[in-house]
Structures are given as C-alpha cells and as structure tokens.
Design a protein around this motif. Structure first.
Motif, PDB file in Angstrom:
ATOM      1  N   CYS A   1     -10.744 -29.196  39.715  1.00  0.00           N
ATOM      2  CA  CYS A   1     -11.684 -27.816  40.064  1.00  0.00           C
ATOM      3  C   CYS A   1     -13.071 -27.618  40.891  1.00  0.00           C
ATOM      4  O   CYS A   1     -13.315 -26.213  41.474  1.00  0.00           O
ATOM      5  N   LYS A   2     -13.489 -29.227  40.870  1.00  0.00           N
ATOM      6  CA  LYS A   2     -14.363 -28.935  41.092  1.00  0.00           C
ATOM      7  C   LYS A   2     -14.761 -29.478  42.525  1.00  0.00           C
ATOM      8  O   LYS A   2     -15.442 -29.765  43.426  1.00  0.00           O
ATOM      9  N   GLU A   3     -13.351 -29.764  42.833  1.00  0.00           N
ATOM     10  CA  GLU A   3     -12.864 -30.607  44.442  1.00  0.00           C
ATOM     11  C   GLU A   3     -14.028 -32.055  44.764  1.00  0.00           C
ATOM     12  O   GLU A   3     -14.446 -31.901  45.829  1.00  0.00           O
ATOM     13  N   GLU A   4     -14.384 -32.574  43.710  1.00  0.00           N
ATOM     14  CA  GLU A   4     -14.713 -33.225  43.801  1.00  0.00           C
ATOM     15  C   GLU A   4     -13.387 -35.167  43.612  1.00  0.00           C
ATOM     16  O   GLU A   4     -12.482 -34.868  41.994  1.00  0.00           O
ATOM     17  N   LEU A   5     -13.778 -36.005  43.958  1.00  0.00           N
ATOM     18  CA  LEU A   5     -12.905 -37.232  43.568  1.00  0.00           C
ATOM     19  C   LEU A   5     -13.085 -38.521  43.764  1.00  0.00           C
ATOM     20  O   LEU A   5     -14.406 -38.860  44.920  1.00  0.00           O
ATOM     21  N   SER A   6     -12.917 -39.520  43.162  1.00  0.00           N
ATOM     22  CA  SER A   6     -13.885 -40.706  43.713  1.00  0.00           C
ATOM     23  C   SER A   6     -12.503 -42.022  42.369  1.00  0.00           C
ATOM     24  O   SER A   6     -11.652 -41.651  41.745  1.00  0.00           O
TER      25      SER A   6
END
Length: 69
Positions: free
Chosen positions: A48-53
């Motif tokens: 939901c934070k729209e961050e991806l690593s």
C-alpha cells in the motif's frame, strides 16, 4: 582497470578505477550483502506504500511511485 559512463548521447572519457572488487571475485557476494543491506531496508515492504525493493545476486532495483518529482 578502466571504465567509461554512457548516457543516451553522452559518453564520459575513460578513467582508471583504483578501488573496488573485480567482476567474478568470490568476495563480491559478501561485499554486496555487507554494503547494501541497509539500502534494502529503506523501502517499506507493504504494497500500500507503493515502494518496492528487489535484490537478486548482485543487482538491486528500487521502485517508488509518487504524485510528482
């Protein structure tokens, strides 16, 4: 060793690399883990934070979505 950086139509003149680990060195995976662990912790793993690593062997991709720059 020497390297040159190329971006679109721009190419930087070749320069000598005095430090680092050679490609294929057996220490490379250990150095990668040691230096990049904190970098992977920067992103929030909740979708939901729209961050991806993403990390695989010796590559990292960091992706973030936002309304503007």
């Amino acid at each position: 060793r020497s390297m040159s950086l190329i971006f679109d139509d721009f190419q930087l003149e070749s320069f000598q690399v005095k430090g680092g680990i050679n490609q294929g060195c057996p220490l490379s995976p250990l150095a990668f883990i040691f230096y990049n662990t904190d970098l992977l912790r920067v992103t929030d793993p909740r979708p939901c934070k729209e961050e991806l690593s993403l990390e695989f062997i010796d590559n990292i991709a960091l992706i973030a979505k936002g309304e503007s720059y």
